[in-house]
Write a protein that holds these residues in place. Structure first.
Motif, PDB file in Angstrom:
ATOM      1  N   LEU A 164       8.198  13.528 -11.397  1.00 56.91           N
ATOM      2  CA  LEU A 164       8.633  12.998 -10.110  1.00 56.91           C
ATOM      3  C   LEU A 164       7.449  12.371  -9.378  1.00 56.91           C
ATOM      4  O   LEU A 164       6.331  12.899  -9.393  1.00 56.91           O
ATOM      5  CB  LEU A 164       9.231  14.100  -9.247  1.00 56.91           C
ATOM      6  CG  LEU A 164      10.519  14.759  -9.776  1.00 56.91           C
ATOM      7  CD1 LEU A 164      10.911  15.936  -8.882  1.00 56.91           C
ATOM      8  CD2 LEU A 164      11.653  13.757  -9.853  1.00 56.91           C
ATOM      9  N   SER A 165       7.713  11.233  -8.741  1.00 58.15           N
ATOM     10  CA  SER A 165       6.676  10.538  -7.974  1.00 58.15           C
ATOM     11  C   SER A 165       6.910  10.758  -6.479  1.00 58.15           C
ATOM     12  O   SER A 165       7.928  11.319  -6.064  1.00 58.15           O
ATOM     13  CB  SER A 165       6.720   9.043  -8.288  1.00 58.15           C
ATOM     14  OG  SER A 165       7.912   8.469  -7.766  1.00 58.15           O
ATOM     15  N   GLU A 166       5.977  10.283  -5.665  1.00 57.43           N
ATOM     16  CA  GLU A 166       6.123  10.410  -4.217  1.00 57.43           C
ATOM     17  C   GLU A 166       7.359   9.660  -3.729  1.00 57.43           C
ATOM     18  O   GLU A 166       8.071  10.130  -2.824  1.00 57.43           O
ATOM     19  CB  GLU A 166       4.868   9.887  -3.523  1.00 57.43           C
ATOM     20  CG  GLU A 166       3.646  10.772  -3.747  1.00 57.43           C
ATOM     21  CD  GLU A 166       2.408  10.229  -3.074  1.00 57.43           C
ATOM     22  OE1 GLU A 166       2.521   9.204  -2.364  1.00 57.43           O
ATOM     23  OE2 GLU A 166       1.330  10.820  -3.237  1.00 57.43           O
TER      24      GLU A 166
ATOM     25  N   ASP B  50       0.850  -1.179   0.000  1.00 60.05           N
ATOM     26  CA  ASP B  50       0.000   0.000   0.000  1.00 60.05           C
ATOM     27  C   ASP B  50       0.894   1.239   0.000  1.00 60.05           C
ATOM     28  O   ASP B  50       2.104   1.148   0.207  1.00 60.05           O
ATOM     29  CB  ASP B  50      -0.936   0.000   1.215  1.00 60.05           C
ATOM     30  CG  ASP B  50      -0.169   0.041   2.533  1.00 60.05           C
ATOM     31  OD1 ASP B  50       0.324   1.119   2.891  1.00 60.05           O
ATOM     32  OD2 ASP B  50      -0.042  -1.022   3.182  1.00 60.05           O
ATOM     33  N   LYS B  51       0.298   2.416  -0.236  1.00 56.66           N
ATOM     34  CA  LYS B  51       1.068   3.643  -0.440  1.00 56.66           C
ATOM     35  C   LYS B  51       2.004   3.955   0.732  1.00 56.66           C
ATOM     36  O   LYS B  51       3.191   4.255   0.532  1.00 56.66           O
ATOM     37  CB  LYS B  51       0.126   4.821  -0.670  1.00 56.66           C
ATOM     38  CG  LYS B  51       0.834   6.133  -0.972  1.00 56.66           C
ATOM     39  CD  LYS B  51      -0.137   7.274  -1.186  1.00 56.66           C
ATOM     40  CE  LYS B  51      -0.857   7.144  -2.486  1.00 56.66           C
ATOM     41  NZ  LYS B  51      -1.673   8.377  -2.776  1.00 56.66           N
ATOM     42  N   GLU B  52       1.494   3.895   1.957  1.00 52.25           N
ATOM     43  CA  GLU B  52       2.302   4.250   3.120  1.00 52.25           C
ATOM     44  C   GLU B  52       3.444   3.273   3.339  1.00 52.25           C
ATOM     45  O   GLU B  52       4.570   3.662   3.651  1.00 52.25           O
ATOM     46  CB  GLU B  52       1.425   4.329   4.376  1.00 52.25           C
ATOM     47  CG  GLU B  52       0.493   5.526   4.415  1.00 52.25           C
ATOM     48  CD  GLU B  52       1.247   6.844   4.266  1.00 52.25           C
ATOM     49  OE1 GLU B  52       2.301   7.003   4.909  1.00 52.25           O
ATOM     50  OE2 GLU B  52       0.788   7.707   3.491  1.00 52.25           O
ATOM     51  N   THR B  53       3.160   1.980   3.156  1.00 56.91           N
ATOM     52  CA  THR B  53       4.212   0.968   3.334  1.00 56.91           C
ATOM     53  C   THR B  53       5.292   1.131   2.273  1.00 56.91           C
ATOM     54  O   THR B  53       6.490   1.011   2.560  1.00 56.91           O
ATOM     55  CB  THR B  53       3.624  -0.448   3.282  1.00 56.91           C
ATOM     56  OG1 THR B  53       2.583  -0.566   4.255  1.00 56.91           O
ATOM     57  CG2 THR B  53       4.689  -1.497   3.562  1.00 56.91           C
ATOM     58  N   ALA B  54       4.862   1.409   1.045  1.00 55.47           N
ATOM     59  CA  ALA B  54       5.832   1.603  -0.041  1.00 55.47           C
ATOM     60  C   ALA B  54       6.757   2.769   0.271  1.00 55.47           C
ATOM     61  O   ALA B  54       7.972   2.693   0.059  1.00 55.47           O
ATOM     62  CB  ALA B  54       5.099   1.835  -1.357  1.00 55.47           C
ATOM     63  N   ARG B  55       6.183   3.856   0.801  1.00 56.75           N
ATOM     64  CA  ARG B  55       7.002   5.007   1.172  1.00 56.75           C
ATOM     65  C   ARG B  55       8.032   4.636   2.220  1.00 56.75           C
ATOM     66  O   ARG B  55       9.218   4.975   2.103  1.00 56.75           O
ATOM     67  CB  ARG B  55       6.110   6.118   1.724  1.00 56.75           C
ATOM     68  CG  ARG B  55       5.302   6.866   0.690  1.00 56.75           C
ATOM     69  CD  ARG B  55       4.464   7.910   1.411  1.00 56.75           C
ATOM     70  NE  ARG B  55       3.684   8.722   0.505  1.00 56.75           N
ATOM     71  CZ  ARG B  55       2.895   9.696   0.910  1.00 56.75           C
ATOM     72  NH1 ARG B  55       2.795   9.968   2.213  1.00 56.75           N
ATOM     73  NH2 ARG B  55       2.207  10.411   0.048  1.00 56.75           N
TER      74      ARG B  55
END
Length: 535
Positions: free
Chosen positions: A233-235, A115-120
């Motif tokens: 650019l991505s997050e 998920d987004k937060e874990t990937a970050r």
């Protein structure tokens, strides 16, 4: 990307992605990851050792597959061992193009499996570890900083540059030596992550440029500039940028500390040499530290920046501006010895015997104009002036050249007045000729004795009545006693000039037809002007 073998394992769950960075990589894995490698880390292993490491990855960590980059130096025996294991145990072995970076693959996999937060968080951790490894290597600070932005470029696939606080280039991933220009449309930008830094954004020919201002120990400003030239650019890219900036800050702090110690030492050496505080042997040793030769020719140049304020002190903002000017001079004159002490910037310059006087004058005038233009762009009210001492041989006579450079700077206003040219900002002591007699007399009271009595009478009248008779007399003589031209220069009526000249005659008894007396009056006016400007 091409699947080489292990098609049966295409349905395996991928629980993570890592680059193989050490031989015993199994110690750093959670299990189920897909691994990226070019097998270089195993270059010193025997076939049996490599096979043992491979077994630990496959059986202990149950990795989901391999992505390999087949470079020219790839160990073919190791590759065949890897291939045979992948075929035997149904592990996908995927070949990636040699010109493709790992980080694009890592980003893509993470965005798919987390998920987004874990990937970050995962991406932040892996980029953090890789940037930290760059900090710990043995390279110099400059090469380390270059390595950091080169590495970041492979991650975000866009060019990066670092600029000094004055906009001059420091290092870049491209061969770009242009100065940073902050456009009128510069705006604050907030990436969709929690950030420690302030981002700004501007558009350059339909391409966004992201600018991050980084301050080191509240002393040095730098700009990190990323141009969104190749892709958006991505997050996750911003996570990598954050880690790169943190790593660069560490490098900058190290460099700042080293430079401050070096600059302070050399500043003390220069101060002692140009003020003549060393004996003969000490001067030779100090010159050796600076790389100055005994038989070479030098001149000292004094750069005038800011005056003290009413309290006789300098503000922090003023001293920061002097530091900016010093940086610009170092950029413009990279081969010279340039040192700053409070508001004073001094240069010990080796004389190029091949350079003509006119060319040197033009060079220094151009430097003054460039620096003055930069000062104006920063909206600072500073009259940047340059005083140049005479040429001397060896280091023992640098004090003489320095004293002359200071006097040349102090005399800039006088030169402007004499030449009627307010743009004069570069003064060479050696070209002042007759006026050197006035500059060499440190006691102005002695010089004032040479003012004619007639002019002293006019000065006394002027001090009492606060008029413009001295100014009128000076302009009148400069215009070869032409009353019409004098009226034009003073922006007054012709009759007013006539009245003032008649008043001057009445007060002083000056005989304007006496050539000798006129020469004495002109010199007396110059002495008064020097006295006023050199106070």
């Amino acid at each position: 990307m091409q699947l080489l073998c292990g098609e049966k394992g295409k349905g395996r769950e991928i629980k993570g992605i890592r680059i193989i960075e050490v031989e015993d990589m199994d110690r750093f894995l959670s299990g189920g990851e897909i691994l990226i490698t070019n097998l270089h880390v195993y270059s010193k292993c025997t076939d049996s050792q490599f096979e043992n490491y491979l077994k630990a990855l496959i059986f202990k960590k149950e990795i989901s597959g391999f992505i390999i980059k087949k470079k020219q130096d790839l160990n073919k025996d190791h590759f065949e061992i890897l291939r045979s294991y992948c075929e035997k145990y149904g592990l996908p072995l995927i070949e990636m193009p040699v010109d493709m970076y790992y980080w694009g693959v890592i980003r893509d996999v993470m965005e798919r499996i987390y998920d987004k937060e874990t990937a970050r968080l995962k991406y932040f951790k892996i980029t953090h570890d890789n940037f930290n490894s760059l900090v710990l290597d043995d390279h110099t600070i400059d090469s380390k900083s270059k390595g950091i932005i080169d590495f970041l470029e492979t991650m975000i696939e866009n060019p990066i540059a670092i600029y000094h606080g004055n906009g001059n280039p420091y290092i870049s991933t491209k061969l770009d030596k242009s100065k940073l220009i902050l456009m009128d449309d510069l705006e604050e930008y907030k990436p969709n992550i929690i950030t420690k830094f302030k981002y700004m954004r501007q558009r350059i020919q339909d391409i966004y440029q992201y600018i991050i201002k980084v301050n080191i120990l509240k002393e040095i400003d730098s700009y990190i500039v990323i141009t969104e030239e190749n892709r958006l650019l991505s997050e996750l890219d911003y996570m990598a940028i954050e880690n790169a900036i943190i790593t660069l800050q560490y490098s900058f702090i190290t460099k700042f500390a080293q430079n401050e110690v070096r600059k302070k030492y050399k500043r003390d050496v220069v101060h002692n040499i140009i003020h003549g505080l060393l004996n003969y042997e000490e001067t030779i040793e100090a010159a050796r530290v600076l790389g100055l030769g005994e038989k070479d020719q030098y001149r000292v140049v004094d750069f005038h920046t800011i005056p003290k304020n009413k309290e006789g002190k300098y503000t922090k903002e003023q001293l920061r501006e002097v530091e900016m000017i010093e940086g610009e001079l170092i950029t413009l004159l990279p081969e010279e010895h340039i040192y700053r002490n409070m508001n004073q910037i001094v240069m010990i310059q080796k004389v190029d015997s091949r350079q003509k006087d006119l060319d040197y004058d033009a060079q220094m005038t151009e430097i003054q104009q460039v620096v003055q233009k930069n000062i104006m762009e920063r909206k600072k009210n500073i009259d940047f002036q340059i005083g140049i001492g005479s040429i001397v041989t060896g280091c023992h006579n640098l004090k003489t050249s320095y004293e002359q450079a200071k006097k040349a700077v102090a005399c800039t206003e006088v030169v402007r007045w004499i030449s009627r040219d307010e743009t004069v900002s570069v003064v060479r002591y050696s070209k002042m000729g007759f006026f050197q007699l006035f500059l060499e007399n440190d006691n102005m009271n002695t010089l004032l004795q040479y003012v004619p009595e007639t002019l002293k009478k006019l000065k006394a009248y002027e001090d009492k009545h606060h008029g413009d008779l001295l100014l009128t007399l000076a302009i009148y003589l400069e215009n070869n006693m032409n009353r019409k031209k004098t009226a034009e220069d003073l922006n007054i009526h012709y009759r007013s000039v006539s009245y003032r000249i008649d008043k001057i005659k009445e007060i002083t008894g000056i005989n304007f037809d006496n050539g000798v007396e006129m020469l004495a009056i002109r010199n007396g006016l110059l002495i008064y002007q020097l006295n006023q400007k050199l106070k």
